[in-house]
Motif scaffolding. Structure first.
Motif, PDB file in Angstrom:
ATOM      1  N   THR A   1      -1.167   0.807  -6.828  1.00 36.84           N
ATOM      2  CA  THR A   1      -0.800   0.766  -5.410  1.00 36.84           C
ATOM      3  C   THR A   1      -1.894   1.388  -4.566  1.00 36.84           C
ATOM      4  N   LEU A   2      -2.412   2.520  -5.019  1.00 33.74           N
ATOM      5  CA  LEU A   2      -3.462   3.202  -4.266  1.00 33.74           C
ATOM      6  C   LEU A   2      -4.732   2.347  -4.203  1.00 33.74           C
TER       7      LEU A   2
ATOM      8  N   ALA B   1      -4.119  -0.467  -1.731  1.00 31.40           N
ATOM      9  CA  ALA B   1      -4.136   0.043  -0.365  1.00 31.40           C
ATOM     10  C   ALA B   1      -5.566   0.370   0.072  1.00 31.40           C
TER      11      ALA B   1
ATOM     12  N   GLY C   1       0.788  -1.220   0.000  1.00 28.78           N
ATOM     13  CA  GLY C   1       0.000   0.000   0.000  1.00 28.78           C
ATOM     14  C   GLY C   1       0.815   1.263   0.000  1.00 28.78           C
ATOM     15  N   VAL C   2       0.266   2.274   0.638  1.00 28.15           N
ATOM     16  CA  VAL C   2       0.851   3.606   0.642  1.00 28.15           C
ATOM     17  C   VAL C   2       2.153   3.593   1.442  1.00 28.15           C
TER      18      VAL C   2
ATOM     19  N   ILE D   1       1.130   8.666  -5.728  1.00 30.54           N
ATOM     20  CA  ILE D   1       1.173   7.204  -5.692  1.00 30.54           C
ATOM     21  C   ILE D   1       0.479   6.658  -6.931  1.00 30.54           C
TER      22      ILE D   1
ATOM     23  N   GLY E   1       4.562   8.901   2.078  1.00 29.06           N
ATOM     24  CA  GLY E   1       4.094   9.123   0.713  1.00 29.06           C
ATOM     25  C   GLY E   1       2.886  10.050   0.681  1.00 29.06           C
ATOM     26  N   GLU E   2       2.699  10.710  -0.437  1.00 28.12           N
ATOM     27  CA  GLU E   2       1.541  11.575  -0.627  1.00 28.12           C
ATOM     28  C   GLU E   2       0.646  10.938  -1.680  1.00 28.12           C
ATOM     29  N   LEU E   3      -0.661  10.892  -1.387  1.00 31.26           N
ATOM     30  CA  LEU E   3      -1.602  10.175  -2.233  1.00 31.26           C
ATOM     31  C   LEU E   3      -1.566  10.612  -3.698  1.00 31.26           C
TER      32      LEU E   3
END
Length: 198
Positions: free
Chosen positions: A187-188, A191, A173-174, A183, A178-180
């Motif tokens: 992956t996002l 997560a 996941g994140v 990403i 990290g900043e959304l």
């Protein structure tokens, strides 16, 4: 390139290293010949010794100079936990980054029929025998989140179920810090789908 066949052979030999193309191999060869012949001799000796003396642990398949590696032989390691990784580099990463005190099994690859890597090449028969011994209570699957890694994880989970061993998978996941917005979507999505209660 050169009037020296030996130099051409050296450059070609250096290209076997990952990420080393013709130009990088040429720079390496010229560097050791121009500036560090003693370092080149030391490298050659260490490389020859490593190739000759390092094999695989009979229990976990990691690199080892002994028939059973230090981690497998250690009485301080928790024998009920077995973490399965793709490579010795992955094993080292887990050892250095976590407080994991269990044991390992190194696949030396991942399921990839195109590369000729199937269950036999990954030592799944050895793993099945180890699970059948009854010591392992949890199989921690730490394969990479690639298509082949996920297929391998699925096969490992089936192997664990057949042996009556609980299987778990590393979380994905994140990343920490990290900043959304930066990403990648896969992956996002993974997560978001695997979110936990607070």
């Amino acid at each position: 390139m050169s009037s020296s066949p030996l130099l051409a052979d050296l450059v070609e030999a250096l290209r076997c290293l990952p990420g080393v193309g013709a130009k990088t191999a040429q720079r390496m060869a010229f560097h050791v010949l121009e500036r560090d012949r003693a370092g080149a001799r030391r490298l050659a000796e260490r490389l020859a010794a490593a190739v000759e003396r390092i094999g695989n642990c009979s229990r976990c398949r990691t690199f080892s100079e002994e028939p059973v590696c230090q981690l497998c032989a250690s009485a301080a390691r928790e024998r009920s936990l077995l973490c399965v990784v793709e490579t010795p580099v992955d094993q080292l990463a887990i050892e250095q980054a976590t407080g994991y005190r269990g044991q390992y099994f190194v696949l030396l690859g991942r399921i990839s029929p195109l590369d000729g890597l199937g269950p036999k090449e990954l030592g799944l028969d050895v793993l099945a025998h180890r699970l059948a011994e009854g010591e392992v209570q949890e199989l921690i699957v730490a394969t990479n989140p690639t298509v082949e890694g996920e297929a391998t994880a699925h096969m490992l989970a089936q192997l664990a179920r057949a042996a009556g061993v609980r299987a778990s998978r590393l979380a994905h996941g994140v990343p920490l810090g990290g900043e959304l917005e930066f990403i990648d979507r896969g992956t996002l999505a993974h997560a978001f789908g695997g979110r936990l209660a607070l």
